[in-house]
Write a protein that holds these residues in place. Structure first.
Motif, PDB file in Angstrom:
ATOM      1  N   TYR A  55      68.232  23.048-109.777  1.00 33.03           N
ATOM      2  CA  TYR A  55      67.919  23.920-108.648  1.00 33.03           C
ATOM      3  C   TYR A  55      66.481  24.415-108.776  1.00 33.03           C
ATOM      4  N   TYR A  56      65.750  24.294-107.669  1.00 33.81           N
ATOM      5  CA  TYR A  56      64.335  24.654-107.643  1.00 33.81           C
ATOM      6  C   TYR A  56      64.083  25.788-106.647  1.00 33.81           C
ATOM      7  N   CYS A  57      63.246  26.691-107.059  1.00 34.21           N
ATOM      8  CA  CYS A  57      62.773  27.768-106.189  1.00 34.21           C
ATOM      9  C   CYS A  57      61.467  27.308-105.531  1.00 34.21           C
ATOM     10  N   ASN A  58      61.303  27.678-104.295  1.00 32.54           N
ATOM     11  CA  ASN A  58      60.110  27.299-103.527  1.00 32.54           C
ATOM     12  C   ASN A  58      59.656  28.483-102.702  1.00 32.54           C
ATOM     13  N   VAL A  59      58.351  28.707-102.655  1.00 32.01           N
ATOM     14  CA  VAL A  59      57.797  29.713-101.747  1.00 32.01           C
ATOM     15  C   VAL A  59      56.707  29.043-100.923  1.00 32.01           C
ATOM     16  N   GLU A  60      56.602  29.486 -99.678  1.00 33.14           N
ATOM     17  CA  GLU A  60      55.647  28.850 -98.778  1.00 33.14           C
ATOM     18  C   GLU A  60      55.065  29.886 -97.818  1.00 33.14           C
ATOM     19  N   ARG A  61      53.773  29.718 -97.550  1.00 33.34           N
ATOM     20  CA  ARG A  61      53.087  30.609 -96.617  1.00 33.34           C
ATOM     21  C   ARG A  61      52.177  29.759 -95.749  1.00 33.34           C
ATOM     22  N   VAL A  62      52.352  29.884 -94.443  1.00 33.82           N
ATOM     23  CA  VAL A  62      51.537  29.119 -93.503  1.00 33.82           C
ATOM     24  C   VAL A  62      50.738  30.097 -92.663  1.00 33.82           C
ATOM     25  N   VAL A  63      49.416  29.989 -92.723  1.00 33.85           N
ATOM     26  CA  VAL A  63      48.532  30.794 -91.893  1.00 33.85           C
ATOM     27  C   VAL A  63      47.581  29.837 -91.190  1.00 33.85           C
ATOM     28  N   GLY A  64      47.816  29.604 -89.924  1.00 30.72           N
ATOM     29  CA  GLY A  64      47.010  28.632 -89.199  1.00 30.72           C
ATOM     30  C   GLY A  64      47.120  27.269 -89.853  1.00 30.72           C
ATOM     31  N   PRO A  65      45.978  26.651 -90.183  1.00 30.24           N
ATOM     32  CA  PRO A  65      46.012  25.321 -90.806  1.00 30.24           C
ATOM     33  C   PRO A  65      46.228  25.356 -92.320  1.00 30.24           C
ATOM     34  N   ASP A  66      46.252  26.567 -92.873  1.00 35.47           N
ATOM     35  CA  ASP A  66      46.349  26.695 -94.325  1.00 35.47           C
ATOM     36  C   ASP A  66      47.806  26.823 -94.749  1.00 35.47           C
ATOM     37  N   ILE A  67      48.209  25.983 -95.667  1.00 36.47           N
ATOM     38  CA  ILE A  67      49.571  26.006 -96.189  1.00 36.47           C
ATOM     39  C   ILE A  67      49.509  26.214 -97.691  1.00 36.47           C
ATOM     40  N   MET A  68      50.219  27.230 -98.139  1.00 37.53           N
ATOM     41  CA  MET A  68      50.355  27.467 -99.571  1.00 37.53           C
ATOM     42  C   MET A  68      51.821  27.242 -99.918  1.00 37.53           C
ATOM     43  N   LYS A  69      52.074  26.359-100.858  1.00 34.82           N
ATOM     44  CA  LYS A  69      53.430  26.027-101.240  1.00 34.82           C
ATOM     45  C   LYS A  69      53.476  25.879-102.751  1.00 34.82           C
ATOM     46  N   PHE A  70      54.482  26.501-103.356  1.00 33.84           N
ATOM     47  CA  PHE A  70      54.625  26.450-104.806  1.00 33.84           C
ATOM     48  C   PHE A  70      56.079  26.186-105.177  1.00 33.84           C
ATOM     49  N   TRP A  71      56.252  25.511-106.311  1.00 31.84           N
ATOM     50  CA  TRP A  71      57.579  25.165-106.822  1.00 31.84           C
ATOM     51  C   TRP A  71      57.735  25.651-108.255  1.00 31.84           C
ATOM     52  N   GLY A  72      58.953  25.984-108.609  1.00 34.89           N
ATOM     53  CA  GLY A  72      59.278  26.263-109.993  1.00 34.89           C
ATOM     54  C   GLY A  72      59.631  24.979-110.715  1.00 34.89           C
ATOM     55  N   GLN A  73      59.955  25.125-111.999  1.00 34.65           N
ATOM     56  CA  GLN A  73      60.233  23.952-112.816  1.00 34.65           C
ATOM     57  C   GLN A  73      61.709  23.535-112.759  1.00 34.65           C
ATOM     58  N   GLY A  74      62.534  24.386-112.200  1.00 29.75           N
ATOM     59  CA  GLY A  74      63.942  24.072-112.019  1.00 29.75           C
ATOM     60  C   GLY A  74      64.837  24.614-113.110  1.00 29.75           C
ATOM     61  N   THR A  75      66.098  24.807-112.760  1.00 32.51           N
ATOM     62  CA  THR A  75      67.111  25.220-113.718  1.00 32.51           C
ATOM     63  C   THR A  75      68.372  24.390-113.464  1.00 32.51           C
ATOM     64  N   GLN A  76      68.970  23.911-114.534  1.00 32.55           N
ATOM     65  CA  GLN A  76      70.110  23.006-114.420  1.00 32.55           C
ATOM     66  C   GLN A  76      71.397  23.789-114.171  1.00 32.55           C
ATOM     67  N   VAL A  77      72.145  23.337-113.187  1.00 35.22           N
ATOM     68  CA  VAL A  77      73.483  23.860-112.921  1.00 35.22           C
ATOM     69  C   VAL A  77      74.463  22.702-113.050  1.00 35.22           C
ATOM     70  N   THR A  78      75.446  22.877-113.903  1.00 34.73           N
ATOM     71  CA  THR A  78      76.458  21.848-114.101  1.00 34.73           C
ATOM     72  C   THR A  78      77.830  22.456-113.861  1.00 34.73           C
ATOM     73  N   VAL A  79      78.570  21.855-112.949  1.00 35.24           N
ATOM     74  CA  VAL A  79      79.899  22.344-112.605  1.00 35.24           C
ATOM     75  C   VAL A  79      80.926  21.307-113.053  1.00 35.24           C
ATOM     76  N   SER A  80      81.787  21.707-113.951  1.00 32.36           N
ATOM     77  CA  SER A  80      82.805  20.793-114.477  1.00 32.36           C
ATOM     78  C   SER A  80      84.089  20.912-113.667  1.00 32.36           C
ATOM     79  N   SER A  81      84.777  19.796-113.570  1.00 29.62           N
ATOM     80  CA  SER A  81      86.022  19.794-112.777  1.00 29.62           C
ATOM     81  C   SER A  81      87.221  20.151-113.628  1.00 29.62           C
TER      82      SER A  81
END
Length: 120
Positions: A94-120
Motif C-alpha cells: 500500500y502506497y501513500c500519495n499526495v498531489e497538488r495541481v496549481v495551473g500547469p504545475d503538478i506536484m506529486k509524491f509517493w511513499g515507499q509502501g507498506t506490505q499488507v498480507t491477509v491470510s485466509s
C-alpha cells in the motif's frame, strides 16, 4: 519536496483490521489531495481511496467501499487508511500519495509502501 513514510502494515487474518498511517515531512501537505494506492504481485498499481485537502471529497474504489475509511489530520501532517473486514485479495503493498495541481504545475509524491498480507 515532500517525503512520505507509510507504516502500520503487517499480517492479519481475513476479517481482521489494520490502520495504515502516512507521515509527511518536508513541507505541510494541507493543500494537497491525498490518496492510497496498492499493488499486488504481478498486478498494476491500483487506486484505493482519496481525500480532499480539507478532509471532504472522499472517494473509494468499489472493491473497498464500506470496508476502508480514509482520513487525514492536517495539524499533524498525517494521513490514514482504516481497513476493516480484510480479505485475502486485499493483500498488496500500500502506497501513500499526495498531489497538488496549481495551473500547469503538478506536484506529486509517493511513499515507499507498506506490505499488507491477509491470510485466509
Amino acid at each position: 519536496q515532500v517525503q512520505l513514510v507509510e507504516s502500520g502494515g503487517g499480517l492479519v487474518q481475513a476479517g481482521g483490521s489494520l490502520r495504515l498511517s502516512c507521515a509527511a515531512s518536508g513541507r505541510m501537505i494541507s493543500d494537497f489531495t491525498m490518496a492510497w494506492f496498492r499493488q499486488a504481485p504481478g498486478k498494476e498499481r491500483e487506486f484505493v481511496a482519496t481525500i480532499g485537502w480539507s478532509g471532504d471529497n472522499r472517494y473509494y474504489a468499489d472493491s473497498v467501499k464500506g470496508r476502508f475509511t480514509i482520513s487525514r489530520d492536517n495539524t499533524k501532517n498525517m494521513g490514514y487508511l482504516q481497513m476493516s473486514r480484510l480479505k485475502p485479495e486485499d493483500t498488496a503493498v500500500y502506497y501513500c500519495n499526495v498531489e497538488r495541481v496549481v495551473g500547469p504545475d503538478i506536484m506529486k509524491f509517493w511513499g515507499q509502501g507498506t506490505q499488507v498480507t491477509v491470510s485466509s
